[in-house]
Design a protein around this motif. Structure first.
Motif, short mmCIF file in Angstrom:
data_model
loop_
_atom_site.label_atom_id
_atom_site.label_comp_id
_atom_site.label_asym_id
_atom_site.label_seq_id
_atom_site.Cartn_x
_atom_site.Cartn_y
_atom_site.Cartn_z
N ALA A 91 41.73 37.17 21.12
CA ALA A 91 41.20 37.77 22.34
C ALA A 91 41.30 36.80 23.51
O ALA A 91 41.67 37.18 24.62
CB ALA A 91 39.75 38.21 22.14
N LEU A 92 41.02 35.53 23.26
CA LEU A 92 41.13 34.52 24.32
C LEU A 92 42.58 34.33 24.73
O LEU A 92 42.90 34.21 25.91
CB LEU A 92 40.53 33.19 23.85
N ARG A 93 43.47 34.36 23.76
CA ARG A 93 44.90 34.25 24.06
C ARG A 93 45.36 35.41 24.95
O ARG A 93 46.07 35.22 25.93
CB ARG A 93 45.70 34.23 22.75
N ARG A 94 44.91 36.63 24.63
CA ARG A 94 45.26 37.79 25.45
C ARG A 94 44.67 37.69 26.85
O ARG A 94 45.33 38.00 27.83
CB ARG A 94 44.78 39.09 24.78
N ALA A 95 43.41 37.24 26.93
CA ALA A 95 42.75 37.12 28.24
C ALA A 95 43.49 36.14 29.14
O ALA A 95 43.80 36.45 30.29
CB ALA A 95 41.29 36.69 28.07
N PHE A 96 43.80 34.95 28.61
CA PHE A 96 44.51 33.97 29.43
C PHE A 96 45.94 34.40 29.71
O PHE A 96 46.48 34.14 30.78
CB PHE A 96 44.48 32.58 28.79
N GLY A 97 46.56 35.08 28.75
CA GLY A 97 47.91 35.58 28.98
C GLY A 97 47.96 36.58 30.12
O GLY A 97 48.86 36.55 30.95
N PHE A 98 46.96 37.44 30.19
CA PHE A 98 46.93 38.46 31.24
C PHE A 98 46.40 37.91 32.56
O PHE A 98 47.02 38.05 33.60
CB PHE A 98 46.09 39.66 30.80
N LEU A 99 45.24 37.25 32.50
CA LEU A 99 44.63 36.74 33.73
C LEU A 99 45.38 35.52 34.26
O LEU A 99 45.35 35.25 35.46
CB LEU A 99 43.17 36.37 33.50
N GLY A 100 46.07 34.82 33.37
CA GLY A 100 46.84 33.66 33.79
C GLY A 100 48.20 34.00 34.37
O GLY A 100 48.88 33.16 34.93
N LYS A 101 48.60 35.26 34.23
CA LYS A 101 49.87 35.69 34.82
C LYS A 101 49.72 35.56 36.33
O LYS A 101 48.72 35.99 36.91
CB LYS A 101 50.16 37.14 34.43
N ARG A 102 50.71 34.98 36.93
CA ARG A 102 50.60 34.65 38.35
C ARG A 102 50.09 35.82 39.16
O ARG A 102 50.62 36.93 39.06
CB ARG A 102 51.94 34.18 38.90
N TRP A 103 49.06 35.57 39.93
CA TRP A 103 48.41 36.47 40.88
C TRP A 103 47.33 37.37 40.27
O TRP A 103 46.44 37.81 40.99
CB TRP A 103 49.40 37.35 41.65
N ASN A 104 47.36 37.68 38.98
CA ASN A 104 46.39 38.63 38.43
C ASN A 104 44.95 38.16 38.63
O ASN A 104 44.12 38.91 39.14
CB ASN A 104 46.66 38.91 36.95
N GLY A 105 44.64 36.96 38.20
CA GLY A 105 43.27 36.44 38.35
C GLY A 105 42.86 36.32 39.81
O GLY A 105 41.72 36.63 40.18
N ILE A 106 43.79 35.92 40.65
CA ILE A 106 43.51 35.77 42.08
C ILE A 106 43.22 37.12 42.72
O ILE A 106 42.31 37.25 43.55
CB ILE A 106 44.70 35.09 42.80
N LEU A 107 43.97 38.14 42.35
CA LEU A 107 43.73 39.48 42.89
C LEU A 107 42.36 40.00 42.46
O LEU A 107 41.62 40.57 43.27
CB LEU A 107 44.83 40.44 42.48
N ILE A 108 42.02 39.80 41.20
CA ILE A 108 40.70 40.23 40.72
C ILE A 108 39.60 39.50 41.48
O ILE A 108 38.64 40.10 41.95
CB ILE A 108 40.57 40.02 39.20
N ALA A 109 39.76 38.20 41.64
CA ALA A 109 38.75 37.41 42.37
C ALA A 109 38.65 37.87 43.82
O ALA A 109 37.55 37.93 44.38
CB ALA A 109 39.10 35.92 42.29
N THR A 110 39.77 38.20 44.44
CA THR A 110 39.75 38.68 45.82
C THR A 110 39.00 40.00 45.92
O THR A 110 38.24 40.22 46.87
CB THR A 110 41.20 38.82 46.35
N LEU A 111 39.17 40.86 44.94
CA LEU A 111 38.50 42.16 44.96
C LEU A 111 37.02 42.06 44.60
O LEU A 111 36.28 43.04 44.72
CB LEU A 111 39.22 43.14 44.04
N MET A 112 36.57 40.89 44.17
CA MET A 112 35.14 40.69 43.91
C MET A 112 34.34 40.90 45.20
O MET A 112 33.16 41.24 45.15
CB MET A 112 34.87 39.29 43.35
N ASN A 113 34.97 40.72 46.35
CA ASN A 113 34.30 40.88 47.64
C ASN A 113 34.26 42.33 48.10
O ASN A 113 33.80 42.60 49.21
CB ASN A 113 34.98 40.01 48.69
N GLY A 114 34.79 43.24 47.31
CA GLY A 114 34.79 44.66 47.66
C GLY A 114 36.19 45.21 47.77
O GLY A 114 37.18 44.49 47.66
N PRO A 115 36.29 46.52 47.99
CA PRO A 115 37.60 47.18 48.08
C PRO A 115 38.45 46.59 49.20
O PRO A 115 37.93 46.10 50.21
CB PRO A 115 37.25 48.65 48.39
N ALA A 116 39.76 46.65 49.00
CA ALA A 116 40.70 46.14 50.00
C ALA A 116 41.98 46.95 49.94
O ALA A 116 42.38 47.43 48.89
CB ALA A 116 40.99 44.66 49.75
#
Length: 116
Positions: free
Chosen positions: A17-42
């Motif tokens: 599960a950790l391998r899948r999480a880092f594989g997906f969230l570590g894919k360039r931009w995915n984690g950053i986009l999620i973090a950006t959307l933490m501030n609300g819709p965009a």
């Protein structure tokens, strides 16, 4: 075959599960986009500006991946004019505590030059 190696220790494995999480969230931009959307819709243009350095085609692809993974939802306002925005789903919002903790850890432990 034994679970113990020649050194007498069990082989190290990473939780799938950790391998899948880092594989997906570590894919360039995915984690950053999620973090950006933490501030609300965009909207698309707002996300492109907030993230910086991402092409329209890559942003579109990443948003499609995040939507398919049920972390982001695409909202269409029929207008006029028609507008599209993106927001975190419940599953996406569930990542907020982990991303907040990871951000705090990075500020305290990673010099800015590490990411470059």
């Amino acid at each position: 075959m034994s679970d113990i190696s020649a050194t007498g220790h069990a082989p190290r494995t990473c939780d799938d599960a950790l391998r899948r999480a880092f594989g997906f969230l570590g894919k360039r931009w995915n984690g950053i986009l999620i973090a950006t959307l933490m501030n609300g819709p965009a909207g698309f243009a707002e996300l492109r500006c907030a993230v910086g350095g991402i092409s329209d085609s890559v942003l579109s692809g990443r948003l499609s991946e995040l939507t398919a993974a049920n972390l982001v939802e695409r909202l269409v306002d029929p207008g006029p004019p028609v507008s599209v925005s993106y927001q975190l789903t419940e599953s996406g919002r569930a990542l907020m505590p982990a991303l907040t903790a990871l951000t705090a850890w990075a500020w305290e432990n990673l010099p800015p030059s590490v990411a470059e």
